[in-house]
Design a protein around this motif. Sequence first.
Motif, PDB file in Angstrom:
ATOM      1  N   GLY A   1       3.230  11.919   5.365  1.00 54.63           N
ATOM      2  CA  GLY A   1       4.680  11.919   5.461  1.00 54.63           C
ATOM      3  C   GLY A   1       5.286  13.198   5.975  1.00 54.63           C
ATOM      4  O   GLY A   1       6.514  13.286   6.115  1.00 54.63           O
ATOM      5  N   ALA A   2       4.466  14.220   6.265  1.00 52.95           N
ATOM      6  CA  ALA A   2       5.030  15.507   6.694  1.00 52.95           C
ATOM      7  C   ALA A   2       5.228  15.596   8.198  1.00 52.95           C
ATOM      8  O   ALA A   2       6.055  16.383   8.678  1.00 52.95           O
ATOM      9  N   LEU A   3       4.469  14.818   8.976  1.00 56.14           N
ATOM     10  CA  LEU A   3       4.512  14.978  10.430  1.00 56.14           C
ATOM     11  C   LEU A   3       5.827  14.487  11.039  1.00 56.14           C
ATOM     12  O   LEU A   3       6.434  15.181  11.856  1.00 56.14           O
TER      13      LEU A   3
ATOM     14  N   TYR B   1       0.639  13.318  21.377  1.00 61.36           N
ATOM     15  CA  TYR B   1      -0.646  12.720  21.751  1.00 61.36           C
ATOM     16  C   TYR B   1      -1.596  12.892  20.580  1.00 61.36           C
ATOM     17  O   TYR B   1      -1.936  14.014  20.201  1.00 61.36           O
ATOM     18  N   THR B   2      -2.013  11.780  19.968  1.00 67.70           N
ATOM     19  CA  THR B   2      -2.885  11.878  18.804  1.00 67.70           C
ATOM     20  C   THR B   2      -3.641  10.564  18.619  1.00 67.70           C
ATOM     21  O   THR B   2      -3.540   9.662  19.447  1.00 67.70           O
ATOM     22  N   VAL B   3      -4.391  10.465  17.550  1.00 66.57           N
ATOM     23  CA  VAL B   3      -5.192   9.266  17.291  1.00 66.57           C
ATOM     24  C   VAL B   3      -4.321   8.198  16.629  1.00 66.57           C
ATOM     25  O   VAL B   3      -3.335   8.518  15.955  1.00 66.57           O
ATOM     26  N   PRO B   4      -4.665   6.899  16.801  1.00 66.06           N
ATOM     27  CA  PRO B   4      -3.859   5.823  16.229  1.00 66.06           C
ATOM     28  C   PRO B   4      -3.657   5.927  14.718  1.00 66.06           C
ATOM     29  O   PRO B   4      -2.568   5.626  14.216  1.00 66.06           O
ATOM     30  N   SER B   5      -4.701   6.335  13.985  1.00 68.26           N
ATOM     31  CA  SER B   5      -4.550   6.427  12.532  1.00 68.26           C
ATOM     32  C   SER B   5      -3.479   7.445  12.146  1.00 68.26           C
ATOM     33  O   SER B   5      -2.746   7.243  11.170  1.00 68.26           O
TER      34      SER B   5
ATOM     35  N   ALA C   1       2.137   8.498  10.347  1.00 63.81           N
ATOM     36  CA  ALA C   1       3.415   9.171  10.616  1.00 63.81           C
ATOM     37  C   ALA C   1       4.570   8.182  10.704  1.00 63.81           C
ATOM     38  O   ALA C   1       5.689   8.493  10.290  1.00 63.81           O
ATOM     39  N   PHE C   2       4.286   6.997  11.257  1.00 61.67           N
ATOM     40  CA  PHE C   2       5.352   6.016  11.484  1.00 61.67           C
ATOM     41  C   PHE C   2       4.961   4.663  10.872  1.00 61.67           C
ATOM     42  O   PHE C   2       4.581   3.737  11.588  1.00 61.67           O
ATOM     43  N   PRO C   3       5.026   4.535   9.556  1.00 62.13           N
ATOM     44  CA  PRO C   3       4.694   3.258   8.909  1.00 62.13           C
ATOM     45  C   PRO C   3       5.738   2.206   9.269  1.00 62.13           C
ATOM     46  O   PRO C   3       6.796   2.524   9.811  1.00 62.13           O
ATOM     47  N   PRO C   4       5.455   0.933   8.960  1.00 62.81           N
ATOM     48  CA  PRO C   4       6.425  -0.123   9.268  1.00 62.81           C
ATOM     49  C   PRO C   4       7.807   0.195   8.715  1.00 62.81           C
ATOM     50  O   PRO C   4       7.965   0.624   7.567  1.00 62.81           O
ATOM     51  N   GLY C   5       8.807   0.024   9.567  1.00 62.49           N
ATOM     52  CA  GLY C   5      10.181   0.281   9.168  1.00 62.49           C
ATOM     53  C   GLY C   5      10.657   1.689   9.442  1.00 62.49           C
ATOM     54  O   GLY C   5      11.863   1.962   9.371  1.00 62.49           O
ATOM     55  N   ALA C   6       9.747   2.609   9.750  1.00 63.46           N
ATOM     56  CA  ALA C   6      10.136   3.998  10.016  1.00 63.46           C
ATOM     57  C   ALA C   6      10.695   4.131  11.428  1.00 63.46           C
ATOM     58  O   ALA C   6      10.193   3.505  12.366  1.00 63.46           O
TER      59      ALA C   6
ATOM     60  N   LEU D   1      -6.643   1.242  19.413  1.00 61.16           N
ATOM     61  CA  LEU D   1      -5.219   1.116  19.079  1.00 61.16           C
ATOM     62  C   LEU D   1      -4.945  -0.313  18.607  1.00 61.16           C
ATOM     63  O   LEU D   1      -5.025  -1.259  19.399  1.00 61.16           O
ATOM     64  N   PRO D   2      -4.621  -0.521  17.314  1.00 63.81           N
ATOM     65  CA  PRO D   2      -4.376  -1.874  16.806  1.00 63.81           C
ATOM     66  C   PRO D   2      -3.158  -2.510  17.484  1.00 63.81           C
ATOM     67  O   PRO D   2      -2.134  -1.839  17.686  1.00 63.81           O
ATOM     68  N   PRO D   3      -3.237  -3.785  17.833  1.00 67.86           N
ATOM     69  CA  PRO D   3      -2.101  -4.445  18.499  1.00 67.86           C
ATOM     70  C   PRO D   3      -0.802  -4.366  17.700  1.00 67.86           C
ATOM     71  O   PRO D   3       0.269  -4.163  18.276  1.00 67.86           O
ATOM     72  N   ALA D   4      -0.887  -4.538  16.384  1.00 73.02           N
ATOM     73  CA  ALA D   4       0.334  -4.508  15.575  1.00 73.02           C
ATOM     74  C   ALA D   4       1.003  -3.137  15.646  1.00 73.02           C
ATOM     75  O   ALA D   4       2.243  -3.034  15.711  1.00 73.02           O
ATOM     76  N   LEU D   5       0.200  -2.087  15.638  1.00 71.43           N
ATOM     77  CA  LEU D   5       0.754  -0.737  15.744  1.00 71.43           C
ATOM     78  C   LEU D   5       1.367  -0.517  17.120  1.00 71.43           C
ATOM     79  O   LEU D   5       2.454   0.050  17.243  1.00 71.43           O
TER      80      LEU D   5
END
Length: 364
Positions: free
Chosen positions: A219-221, A234-238, A243-248, A264-268
């Motif tokens: 939650g800090a990023l 530029y970073t990894v999908p995880s 950093a940006f959960p659903p709704g953020a 990279l997951p399709p939903a993300l």
Amino acid sequence: MRLLDRFFGAGDPRIAWDGEVLSSEVLRARVAGAAGWLRSRGLQPGDRVALHLPHGPEAPVLLLACWVAGLVAVPLDLHHPPAQLAALTARSGARLFVTSGRRGAALARGIEAERVVLQREWSLPCAPPEPVPERAPEAPALILWTSGSTGAPKGVCIPRRAVDAFVEHWRERLGLGPTDRVAWAASLSFDLSLLDLGASLSAGATLLPVPEACLALPGALAPWLAEQGVTCLYTVPSALDRAFPPGAALPSTLRVLLSAGEALPPALATRLRAALPPEGLLGNLFGPTETNVSTAWLAPAGWDGDRVPIGRPCPYARVRLGEDGELLVAGGTLMSGYWGEPERARWDERDGERWLHTGDRARW
């Protein structure tokens, strides 16, 4: 073009860190001073220098100083245990090991090379930039160690021409310029850093090293990105998912999100593409360390698919599939080989080109 002009030639590239902004004039003086300091220690062109440094201005300055002095930088992961740091430093034949802070000093005790521990404040001399001879395009610039997940780590030798080809393409493709603020989130030992450092500085943008605490604390990023007005990440999908959960919401300044290093997951991808403005860029970049980014896919506005492709070959790369579907790559960002272990690379000479067997399987 001289190396410092290549990286500091557009506008006024800056590094912002800890409330301070280092201008291109200051950066040039620091790089020149650090290069002179390296030469004063008896290092000769082609010698290796291990860099074990956290995010901050010291790492990019010393990386560029190595190149100005004709040396080969060997970035090391901060999270490697002491035995692995010692082993990789020894395998690279590094004559100098540079680290910082108490933890770095403790980890460096088992290193046989000469050790230097930088203080928190900049402790290297500054100097007026001097003309430096250009090294051959095939001269090694970096040795990046693979994770060793498929065996012992391999030292990937990245030549100068590979750095130049990669940096120049992505600077132009992303449209980076003096108004951009680029977050540097990856480890210096991860090839993602070449885009952050090289493309941002050569575009005259501001480089913002992400504090280690923002990378470690959930939650800090995202708040830090918003506070700093970051335009490119530029970073990894995880890491993007954390950093940006659903709704953020994404920071309003963010216009470029790039993903690599993991699938990279399709939903993300759907969620992030929808959160970006229509003119924003969401990219899935692919390629082993040995080729850097060899293919890329930019998600169109409104994308909502169930499978994320690795895209098309970048202009500097050529790809083909072997009979068993193995991905083979040729082109400008290819490594020159594995350090001290040429037999570990599999090459295919075809049509006057040298193709690298990646071991990855793909299909059109």
